[in-house]
Design a protein around this motif. Sequence first.
Motif, PDB file in Angstrom:
ATOM      1  N   ILE A 329     -32.577   8.745 -14.150  1.00 49.27           N
ATOM      2  CA  ILE A 329     -31.541   8.733 -15.186  1.00 49.27           C
ATOM      3  C   ILE A 329     -30.175   8.911 -14.540  1.00 49.27           C
ATOM      4  O   ILE A 329     -29.959   9.855 -13.770  1.00 49.27           O
ATOM      5  CB  ILE A 329     -31.782   9.859 -16.214  1.00 49.27           C
ATOM      6  N   GLY A 330     -29.245   8.021 -14.837  1.00 45.82           N
ATOM      7  CA  GLY A 330     -27.883   8.147 -14.341  1.00 45.82           C
ATOM      8  C   GLY A 330     -27.089   9.141 -15.168  1.00 45.82           C
ATOM      9  O   GLY A 330     -27.413   9.406 -16.330  1.00 45.82           O
ATOM     10  N   VAL A 331     -26.037   9.689 -14.562  1.00 48.62           N
ATOM     11  CA  VAL A 331     -25.204  10.687 -15.240  1.00 48.62           C
ATOM     12  C   VAL A 331     -23.753  10.216 -15.239  1.00 48.62           C
ATOM     13  O   VAL A 331     -23.155   9.989 -14.181  1.00 48.62           O
ATOM     14  CB  VAL A 331     -25.307  12.072 -14.583  1.00 48.62           C
ATOM     15  N   ILE A 332     -23.207  10.075 -16.427  1.00 51.53           N
ATOM     16  CA  ILE A 332     -21.799   9.749 -16.629  1.00 51.53           C
ATOM     17  C   ILE A 332     -21.142  10.972 -17.243  1.00 51.53           C
ATOM     18  O   ILE A 332     -21.730  11.637 -18.100  1.00 51.53           O
ATOM     19  CB  ILE A 332     -21.651   8.541 -17.578  1.00 51.53           C
ATOM     20  N   ILE A 333     -19.936  11.291 -16.813  1.00 51.72           N
ATOM     21  CA  ILE A 333     -19.211  12.387 -17.455  1.00 51.72           C
ATOM     22  C   ILE A 333     -17.923  11.856 -18.070  1.00 51.72           C
ATOM     23  O   ILE A 333     -17.303  10.935 -17.548  1.00 51.72           O
ATOM     24  CB  ILE A 333     -18.894  13.547 -16.486  1.00 51.72           C
ATOM     25  N   ASP A 334     -17.552  12.437 -19.196  1.00 49.78           N
ATOM     26  CA  ASP A 334     -16.246  12.148 -19.781  1.00 49.78           C
ATOM     27  C   ASP A 334     -15.186  12.843 -18.935  1.00 49.78           C
ATOM     28  O   ASP A 334     -15.309  14.036 -18.613  1.00 49.78           O
ATOM     29  CB  ASP A 334     -16.181  12.656 -21.219  1.00 49.78           C
ATOM     30  N   TRP A 335     -14.154  12.097 -18.598  1.00 52.09           N
ATOM     31  CA  TRP A 335     -13.100  12.601 -17.711  1.00 52.09           C
ATOM     32  C   TRP A 335     -11.776  12.483 -18.439  1.00 52.09           C
ATOM     33  O   TRP A 335     -11.476  11.440 -19.038  1.00 52.09           O
ATOM     34  CB  TRP A 335     -13.105  11.792 -16.411  1.00 52.09           C
ATOM     35  N   VAL A 336     -10.968  13.552 -18.395  1.00 54.42           N
ATOM     36  CA  VAL A 336      -9.763  13.636 -19.228  1.00 54.42           C
ATOM     37  C   VAL A 336      -8.515  13.752 -18.350  1.00 54.42           C
ATOM     38  O   VAL A 336      -8.064  14.867 -18.049  1.00 54.42           O
ATOM     39  CB  VAL A 336      -9.849  14.841 -20.193  1.00 54.42           C
ATOM     40  N   PRO A 337      -7.939  12.620 -17.932  1.00 57.94           N
ATOM     41  CA  PRO A 337      -6.716  12.664 -17.139  1.00 57.94           C
ATOM     42  C   PRO A 337      -5.453  12.481 -17.972  1.00 57.94           C
ATOM     43  O   PRO A 337      -4.359  12.360 -17.404  1.00 57.94           O
ATOM     44  CB  PRO A 337      -6.895  11.468 -16.195  1.00 57.94           C
ATOM     45  N   ALA A 338      -5.591  12.433 -19.291  1.00 58.16           N
ATOM     46  CA  ALA A 338      -4.446  12.107 -20.137  1.00 58.16           C
ATOM     47  C   ALA A 338      -3.595  13.326 -20.471  1.00 58.16           C
ATOM     48  O   ALA A 338      -2.371  13.220 -20.579  1.00 58.16           O
ATOM     49  CB  ALA A 338      -4.923  11.439 -21.429  1.00 58.16           C
ATOM     50  N   HIS A 339      -4.224  14.486 -20.631  1.00 54.46           N
ATOM     51  CA  HIS A 339      -3.477  15.629 -21.155  1.00 54.46           C
ATOM     52  C   HIS A 339      -4.226  16.917 -20.837  1.00 54.46           C
ATOM     53  O   HIS A 339      -5.401  16.894 -20.451  1.00 54.46           O
ATOM     54  CB  HIS A 339      -3.279  15.499 -22.663  1.00 54.46           C
ATOM     55  N   PHE A 340      -3.547  18.043 -21.026  1.00 56.22           N
ATOM     56  CA  PHE A 340      -4.168  19.354 -20.798  1.00 56.22           C
ATOM     57  C   PHE A 340      -3.509  20.380 -21.710  1.00 56.22           C
ATOM     58  O   PHE A 340      -2.366  20.207 -22.141  1.00 56.22           O
ATOM     59  CB  PHE A 340      -4.048  19.768 -19.321  1.00 56.22           C
ATOM     60  N   PRO A 341      -4.214  21.478 -22.034  1.00 59.30           N
ATOM     61  CA  PRO A 341      -3.699  22.444 -23.001  1.00 59.30           C
ATOM     62  C   PRO A 341      -2.675  23.389 -22.374  1.00 59.30           C
ATOM     63  O   PRO A 341      -2.485  23.436 -21.160  1.00 59.30           O
ATOM     64  CB  PRO A 341      -4.949  23.207 -23.425  1.00 59.30           C
ATOM     65  N   GLU A 342      -2.055  24.160 -23.249  1.00 59.22           N
ATOM     66  CA  GLU A 342      -0.977  25.064 -22.826  1.00 59.22           C
ATOM     67  C   GLU A 342      -1.467  26.459 -22.461  1.00 59.22           C
ATOM     68  O   GLU A 342      -0.633  27.346 -22.248  1.00 59.22           O
ATOM     69  CB  GLU A 342       0.048  25.202 -23.956  1.00 59.22           C
ATOM     70  N   ASP A 343      -2.740  26.689 -22.378  1.00 60.43           N
ATOM     71  CA  ASP A 343      -3.250  28.033 -22.095  1.00 60.43           C
ATOM     72  C   ASP A 343      -2.522  28.659 -20.910  1.00 60.43           C
ATOM     73  O   ASP A 343      -2.297  28.003 -19.881  1.00 60.43           O
ATOM     74  CB  ASP A 343      -4.747  27.966 -21.812  1.00 60.43           C
TER      75      ASP A 343
END
Length: 724
Positions: A329-343
């Motif tokens: 089984i292959g593994v794909i991950i969602d990757w988020v380079p668009a934005h990040f939170p203000e924490d």
Amino acid sequence: MQIAQHLAHATCSHPFSLLGPMSTKTTQKIQAWRPDAESIMVSWPNTTHADIALSLNKTSGLFEGEAPNSALGLVYKLTVKTKDTTYSYIDPYQFREQAFHAVHYIDTAPENLYHQAGAQLITVAEDDIPATRFCVYAPNASAVSVIGDFNYWDGRLHPMEKTSLGYWVLVIPELVEGERYKYQIKDAQGHELPHKADPLGFSAEQYPSHASKIYNHERYQWADSTWMKKRSGNKYAQPMSIYEVHLGSWKRPKDNAEERYLSYQQLADDLIPYVKEMGYTHLELLPVSEFPFDGSWGYQPVGMFAPTSRFGGPDEFKGFVDACHQAGIGVIIDWVPAHFPEDGHGLARFDGSHVYEYEDPRKGWHPDWNSCIYDFGKQTVRQFLVANALFWLDKFHIDGLRVDAVASMLYLDYSRNHGEWIPNVDGGNENYEAISLLRWMNEEVYKHYPDAMTIAEESTSFPKVSRPVFEGGLGFGFKWNMGWMHDSLHYIAKDSAYRSYHHGDITFSMVYAFDENFVLPISHDEVVHGKGSMLGKMPGDEWQQAANLRCYAGFMFAHPGKKLNFMGIEFGQSREWNHDSGLDWDLLEYDKHKGIQETYKALNHLYRSTPALHELDHSHEGFGWLDHHNAEQSIISFVRKAKNGTQKVYVVCNFTPIPHPHFRLGVEEEGSLTLALNTDSDAFGGSDYPTTSEATSQPTPWNDRPYSVEISLPPLATVFYVTK
């Protein structure tokens, strides 16, 4: 006195000029700063050099003393006596060269960032003393210190050295894996900021500390070499059926369990066999990069280089991926380079200035998600993001990255009204900097990992998203077909009596089906935020809802393009997805839901075993309409073809509850067709309407074909007939 004040107030930016060994032609002076010390002794272990005592300037708090020149270059240890205790440590400030080594090659290639920055386990001195080298980018800070349990989170004790590239560095000996740490940073005006987690931290803790942890990436021993060697085939000609999963809510521990989530190991034990049995080829995981807020589902990441510790440590996540690969089984991950939170512990205003985000809120603030947008034009940010993409493929053997919210990156006016955005240099709305970044990222990924893949979640008509950069494209391997998803769901939600008026919704996708390398997605976004479940979208009574879902699933698996379905859809989850609870697995006690599950299972296995359904997914040669004009009966029919015409599959979708016992279908050749799958079968909970199991062609022209067959077409069903 000024030196001591800098040290006492943690405002020292060049500690190597104040602390550690300082040599002249004849002597070596050693300076140390320990505000709680009553005395400090210097010793050279395993040598004949006598210990020396450092003297304290009581008004300055700075200890200093002279050492013999013969001790120059030898590692020394400081023994500190306080009012309450005595302890020893190897002085970090004698390792200037080792600290500065972190920045020598850091900007020469994107992957060097995660090899050099962050907390890197190294050895120092000839006897290989274990140590950790820290390196963090904070170009506009006035002072940075490493803090952690090892120094009681006291920012005065381990000030870092600022380099000309804006990185701050320090080597701390005898600091090993598992230690928690953060950075104490003071802005350009000397104001202390909230303690920051390491942007390159490889492991992280959950609330309340959000601390980074030192981690050794070299320890894990992979056992997936067979998978890694064989994944290099042509993905466009291979079957790809993706099971999209939110790890925190696929299943939950039993009611009496103390743990809130299944661990990576428990998920490997339970999820992987299920995916394999169901016939999916790949898992796609909602973002696993560390994130603080459960309700973001991972789409507000803070620790881009750390898999979330909700389910275990980095080694446990590697073990999960490894187990997937060993199961095929292959593994794909969602990757988020668009934005990040203000924490406060994250990237926002990291050193008091906009290090990672655009400064102007018209470019740097995302109104939809109340988050910061990366400055795609800044080289250090570009390297950070490209390095992160490579990092997951390198250190975690990830097979693909599904890049989130690409449309929001491409357009400067995304979700903005007039006057709320800044045009590009040509006066347009395209973000040239983001376009350049995405192209660079894809080039680097396919250069280093040609057997991996990138997939764009892109919802507009931006051209050539999944075409190579050298052809003027963005360079992605695949693109989500959001148009197909929108139109087909709009169609299937209509009562069957009205579908004839919306026939174009179910056929229009073939106008552009081969413009990109498409994945057909029915993702988490379609079963949340008031959209209801997939089963709930279907019209009609309870039986018709299930029949509609099975028919639609058949249409999806027959349509050109790779497939993606969110968890729970495959057994007809009745309620909308809730990230805070497990799926309703008890529904499988009912025949209706069990039948839906069996439908998806059969479709997966048929799709995988039938070359005509996947070999030419992205080519006109693999598809032909038989009849797409039959709006009156709400029936469509088409043929799928394997390479070189070696196999054909004839598909008919009847989107009404009216059966057609004498339905004629045009075919291209003499011979017989065998029924391979009927979504109305009793095995799937259908009506089991009498259906033709084998049909022999007749020389009766039909659908612009020289031959035809007559079949009995069941209600609300998709049927697949395969040539012998």
